[in-house]
Design a protein around this motif. Structure first.
Motif, short mmCIF file in Angstrom:
data_model
loop_
_atom_site.label_atom_id
_atom_site.label_comp_id
_atom_site.label_asym_id
_atom_site.label_seq_id
_atom_site.Cartn_x
_atom_site.Cartn_y
_atom_site.Cartn_z
N GLN A 236 14.60 6.34 8.40
CA GLN A 236 15.21 6.79 9.20
C GLN A 236 14.65 7.23 9.92
O GLN A 236 15.29 7.84 11.08
CB GLN A 236 15.24 8.53 8.60
CG GLN A 236 16.54 9.19 7.29
CD GLN A 236 18.46 8.03 7.81
OE1 GLN A 236 18.92 7.37 8.03
NE2 GLN A 236 18.10 9.62 8.52
N HIS A 237 13.29 7.22 10.12
CA HIS A 237 12.21 7.51 11.25
C HIS A 237 12.52 5.82 12.44
O HIS A 237 12.33 6.29 13.35
CB HIS A 237 10.89 6.94 10.45
CG HIS A 237 9.72 7.24 11.45
ND1 HIS A 237 9.03 8.47 12.02
CD2 HIS A 237 9.04 5.83 11.73
CE1 HIS A 237 8.33 8.10 12.99
NE2 HIS A 237 8.57 6.73 12.58
N GLY A 238 12.41 4.87 11.38
CA GLY A 238 12.92 3.90 12.96
C GLY A 238 14.36 4.11 13.04
O GLY A 238 14.45 3.91 14.21
N LYS A 239 15.27 4.36 12.63
CA LYS A 239 16.66 5.25 13.55
C LYS A 239 16.07 5.67 14.69
O LYS A 239 16.88 5.66 15.76
CB LYS A 239 17.54 5.51 12.52
CG LYS A 239 18.76 5.44 12.80
CD LYS A 239 20.13 6.42 12.04
CE LYS A 239 20.99 6.82 12.41
NZ LYS A 239 22.07 7.35 11.46
N MET A 240 15.25 7.10 14.71
CA MET A 240 14.94 8.22 15.68
C MET A 240 14.37 7.12 16.25
O MET A 240 14.52 7.27 17.64
CB MET A 240 14.24 9.16 14.77
CG MET A 240 15.71 9.75 13.90
SD MET A 240 14.48 11.44 13.14
CE MET A 240 12.86 10.89 11.87
N ALA A 241 13.33 6.23 15.85
CA ALA A 241 12.52 5.63 17.59
C ALA A 241 13.91 4.93 18.31
O ALA A 241 13.17 5.29 19.79
CB ALA A 241 11.42 4.86 16.34
N GLY B 294 17.50 -4.24 -6.45
CA GLY B 294 16.71 -5.66 -6.96
C GLY B 294 15.37 -5.34 -6.28
O GLY B 294 14.21 -5.09 -7.05
N ALA B 295 15.17 -5.88 -4.64
CA ALA B 295 14.10 -5.62 -4.21
C ALA B 295 13.57 -4.21 -5.24
O ALA B 295 11.40 -4.55 -5.37
CB ALA B 295 14.01 -5.27 -2.97
N ILE B 296 13.71 -2.83 -5.19
CA ILE B 296 13.13 -1.60 -5.77
C ILE B 296 11.89 -1.94 -6.69
O ILE B 296 11.29 -1.76 -7.17
CB ILE B 296 13.64 -0.70 -5.49
CG1 ILE B 296 13.68 -0.05 -3.80
CG2 ILE B 296 13.32 0.91 -5.97
CD1 ILE B 296 15.04 0.80 -3.56
N THR B 297 12.68 -2.75 -7.85
CA THR B 297 12.47 -3.23 -8.53
C THR B 297 11.22 -3.83 -9.02
O THR B 297 10.49 -3.87 -9.62
CB THR B 297 13.49 -3.29 -9.59
OG1 THR B 297 14.93 -2.07 -9.46
CG2 THR B 297 13.02 -3.76 -11.44
N ALA C 273 12.92 4.69 -3.44
CA ALA C 273 13.79 4.93 -2.72
C ALA C 273 13.60 5.61 -1.54
O ALA C 273 14.28 5.86 0.05
CB ALA C 273 15.09 4.95 -3.63
N GLY C 274 12.99 6.84 -2.14
CA GLY C 274 13.01 7.98 -1.63
C GLY C 274 12.04 8.28 -0.55
O GLY C 274 12.21 7.49 0.60
N LEU C 275 11.26 6.95 -0.28
CA LEU C 275 10.65 5.95 0.99
C LEU C 275 10.46 4.58 1.72
O LEU C 275 10.99 5.31 3.06
CB LEU C 275 8.52 5.44 -0.45
CG LEU C 275 8.38 4.67 1.03
CD1 LEU C 275 7.21 5.57 2.14
CD2 LEU C 275 7.37 3.78 0.29
N ALA C 276 11.74 4.40 0.73
CA ALA C 276 12.49 3.27 1.79
C ALA C 276 13.60 4.11 2.47
O ALA C 276 13.84 3.77 3.99
CB ALA C 276 13.13 2.47 1.07
N TYR C 277 14.67 4.92 2.95
CA TYR C 277 15.12 6.19 3.35
C TYR C 277 14.33 6.66 4.66
O TYR C 277 14.68 6.65 5.71
CB TYR C 277 15.79 6.99 1.95
CG TYR C 277 16.68 8.10 2.66
CD1 TYR C 277 18.10 8.17 3.97
CD2 TYR C 277 16.20 9.14 3.39
CE1 TYR C 277 18.95 8.48 3.80
CE2 TYR C 277 16.95 10.16 3.28
CZ TYR C 277 18.14 10.14 4.38
OH TYR C 277 19.17 10.74 5.03
N PRO D 129 1.01 -1.14 0.09
CA PRO D 129 0.40 0.25 0.05
C PRO D 129 0.74 1.33 -0.12
O PRO D 129 0.62 2.05 -0.91
CB PRO D 129 -1.04 0.09 1.40
CG PRO D 129 -0.73 -1.38 1.38
CD PRO D 129 0.58 -2.03 1.15
N ALA D 130 1.70 1.03 0.81
CA ALA D 130 2.70 2.44 1.06
C ALA D 130 3.36 2.71 -0.57
O ALA D 130 3.46 3.96 -0.69
CB ALA D 130 3.64 2.13 1.78
N VAL D 131 3.81 1.25 -1.00
CA VAL D 131 4.34 1.58 -2.13
C VAL D 131 3.55 2.33 -3.74
O VAL D 131 3.75 3.55 -4.19
CB VAL D 131 5.97 0.60 -2.84
CG1 VAL D 131 5.90 0.00 -3.97
CG2 VAL D 131 6.86 0.01 -1.56
#
Length: 317
Positions: free
Chosen positions: A304-309, A95-98, A296-300, A16-18
């Motif tokens: 970052q959100h997970g890292k900050m959490a 590969g995964a993003i494709t 790629a922007g979504l994944a980044y 859904p997010a993609v």
């Protein structure tokens, strides 16, 4: 510098997010708020280097996908930048993003052009792309069965892939001609250079997503399929009409030019609005840069959100 692997990307992304971020990116592209470069291929002998890039101002990212093709095997990497500062943010395996972005765009196109009551999905070619399409279409449509074909897939191999377990829908192996006759939605995800089925056998209202090749010398769809098509949806005409063998090799009487709509326009329709119960709708994908960079922007951002959490939790421990 941060590097996100395919394994990490599979954990950061969901369908859904993609689909949402890709819909947004294409709408921005149609409004002139994003831009992209056509694929450039450079080749010596059996080694080919391909590059394509995009700037998506609304998502504040820019970047390029670079990949090699050697003896038919692909190796991808994405370089992602901050569109405001120009700073390099990360590199990512692609590969995964494709896989994620190709299937997601097929779903977005089908949600407008396929029968909303589609019950049978057919997939010709069950590699990484075919499998990703099965998974995303089973989430997006109320399917009752999935019919699959690949040169090396029989019912036993089909069972071992555990798609039925993943999707909760019966998955059966069948021949291409059997699948074409029965499918409400048909995905071609092979590397075939010749048409896979007789277009006369498609039932009225069928939606066809042809995603298997971006080479001008290869085609999965025959002239009859394209003649019957009332609409042919492409990601970006400037690139697709220069790369897609399905369209380039088609006979003149297929009327390709008069049928083509771009995805950025198609996505402005309501769901099911493009469905024609008596016609055929074809979506031809070659893969364009805006898809890779948006995902790629979504994944980044999610990383970052997970890292900050995690850092916030650590501070309070």
């Amino acid at each position: 510098m941060l590097h996100l692997t395919d394994k990490q990307l599979h954990t950061l992304l969901d369908a859904p997010a993609v689909q949402q971020v890709l819909e947004q990116a294409f709408l921005e592209f149609g409004q002139g708020q994003a831009a992209q470069q056509r694929r450039v291929r450079t080749q010596v002998g059996d080694t080919r280097l391909s590059t394509l890039g995009a700037v998506i101002s609304g998502q504040q990212v820019a970047g390029a996908k670079i990949y090699t093709t050697v003896h038919g095997r692909f190796n991808f990497v994405i370089v992602l930048f901050d569109a405001r500062s120009g700073q390099t943010l990360a590199t990512l395996d692609a590969g995964a993003i494709t896989q994620w972005r190709t299937a997601a765009c097929s779903v977005l196109a089908a949600q407008r052009g396929a029968n909303p009551q589609s019950r049978t999905l057919g997939v010709l070619g069950l590699g990484a792309q075919g499998t990703a399409h099965v998974q995303q279409f089973c989430q997006a449509f109320d399917l009752r069965r999935v019919l699959v074909w690949s040169p090396n897939v029989d019912q036993e191999r089909c069972r071992k892939l555990e798609l039925e377990l993943d999707c909760g829908v019966p998955v059966r192996a069948a021949r291409p001609d059997e699948i074409a006759v029965q499918a409400d939605i048909l995905v071609t995800a092979s590397r075939s250079r010749e048409p896979l089925f007789d277009g006369r056998t498609l039932k009225p209202g069928c939606f066809v997503a042809a995603v298997g090749s971006s080479l001008p010398t290869a085609r999965e769809l025959d002239d009859v399929c394209l003649q019957r098509a009332g609409k042919i949806i492409v990601e970006w005409g400037e690139q697709t009409l220069a790369e897609a063998g399905d369209l380039i090799l088609a006979a003149a009487d297929c009327g390709i030019q008069g049928k083509v709509s771009e995805l950025s326009d198609w996505l402005q329709l309501e769901r099911g609005q493009g469905y024609d119960a008596q016609g055929i709708c074809v979506y031809k994908s070659v893969g364009v840069a805006i898809e890779d960079i948006a995902v790629a922007g979504l994944a980044y951002r999610r990383y970052q959100h997970g890292k900050m959490a995690q850092e916030a939790v650590a501070e309070h421990e």
